[in-house]
Structures are given as C-alpha cells and as structure tokens.
Design an enzyme around this catalytic site. Sequence first.
Site, PDB file in Angstrom:
ATOM      1  N   ASN A 162       0.969  -1.324  -0.081  1.00  0.00           N
ATOM      2  CA  ASN A 162      -0.089  -0.063   0.150  1.00  0.00           C
ATOM      3  C   ASN A 162       0.934   1.069  -0.082  1.00  0.00           C
ATOM      4  OD1 ASN A 162       0.795   0.430   2.673  1.00  0.00           O
ATOM      5  ND2 ASN A 162      -0.914  -0.836   3.594  1.00  0.00           N
ATOM      6  N   CYS A 163       0.186   2.274   0.311  1.00  0.00           N
ATOM      7  CA  CYS A 163       0.965   3.686   0.024  1.00  0.00           C
ATOM      8  C   CYS A 163       2.043   3.845   1.235  1.00  0.00           C
ATOM      9  CB  CYS A 163      -0.015   4.732   0.317  1.00  0.00           C
ATOM     10  SG  CYS A 163      -0.942   4.986   1.896  1.00  0.00           S
TER      11      CYS A 163
END
Length: 232
Positions: A162-163
């Site tokens: 994810n980010c």
Amino acid sequence: TMKNPVPQAVSLLLEKLMLLVHIRPLAAGSGGETPPPAPGYYDTSCFKRGDLLEVPRTLFIHFGIYLGENRVAHLMPDILPSITADRQQIQQVVTNKRLILGVIARTASIRVDTVEDFAYGGSILVNHMDRLFEDQVLGSEEVARRAEKLVGTTAYSLLWNNCEHFVTYCRYGAAVSFQTDKFCETVKMIIRDQRSVLASVLVGLASIVCLGVAPSTTLPTIFISFFLWMAG
C-alpha cells in the site's frame, strides 16, 4: 491436500473493507465528490525534495514522497491503468469509482500529483515517521529518485503493498506498514476471544436496529467480527 481457505478469505475481506482508507469525502447533498483545494492552498516552501508527507484521514493515513515543485509521488489503487494506456486520462484525479475498482482488481499506480490533489484538503505532517527509523533515513535525493523510478502501474494490496509500504521503502529502504500491522493485531485479539467477537456483532446489529444505521467506524468491525466468528 486442500489449503485452508479461511486466512486467504479474511485477507481479502479486510482489503475490501479497508478501502475506506483512501476514499475521499463526498460533497453533502450534491452526490458528487468535493473538489480539491485551489493551487496555493498549501505552503510548499517548508517542503524539501525527498520529504515524507502524511495526511491523516478518518480511519488511517495516506502517504507520499515530495519531489519538489509542488509534486508528490504516492501510491493509489486505480483500475484505469489496467484498461487504457491514455496517459491524459490516467493522470486525472482518481475518482472513488476508479479507486474501488482498483482495490477489487488489486491494481494501483504510483503517480505524481500536486500537493493539493494529494492531500485533498487534509492536514500534512512532514517526516513524522523519521522518529521510528532514526539512523535509517536515506539521503533526500536518493529518496526522491527511488520514488521517481517506481512511478507507473503496480500491484495493490492493502496488507502487503500500500501507500505506506511505498514511502517507507523510498525513505528508509524497508517496505513496512505500521498501520496495517496494528490493524492485524487488533483482528488477532478479536479472534482470540470468541465471546467479544459475538458481543461486537450483537452490539453493532443492535445499533443498526435501534438507530437505523451504525456509525461508520462500527460497520467494518461488525462485518469483520461476524465473518471471523462464523469462520471460527
């Protein structure tokens, strides 16, 4: 022998529910998304190339790497890169529909946006995670170059890519996500106490019956708890 499908199913369920991490707020009564702030809304003079930017949201935090000149590289779930090569379309601000379909298809892009489009009106913390890594912070130029090299389409997983994984790899050389780890620990605690799971489900369902709708922070707990209770 057939593998136990429960862990995989739980992982998939968590990813679908926790896409709320990225969803942007909707304009009240309009049915559309609120527009990002106008250019110049944020004072970028205090940002330096290679800085790690955090935007706290309702449930979780969104992360990006500042590249200079009002540009931020960040990872966003997005279905569009998998169905078109039109860079002009892809570069438009990611809508909620694109984001949700990206989560389902496990497709994302590491993209470069303005600070305004990245933060979407939220407050910004600068290098707030450095205290957790101390001597592991890489040089600012190396951080920015790592981010620039990764720009483009990538696989998406809320639990594994994810980010936060993106920015920690760029700035500290290790792809980790503390907020996902914390969430998984909470789920493990729920699994260990079946009675609290059932209680959470009953309280959540009762709130829906009595109040008409459960608070937004309660709904993920209801669905996760009910699934884990049934799986247990």
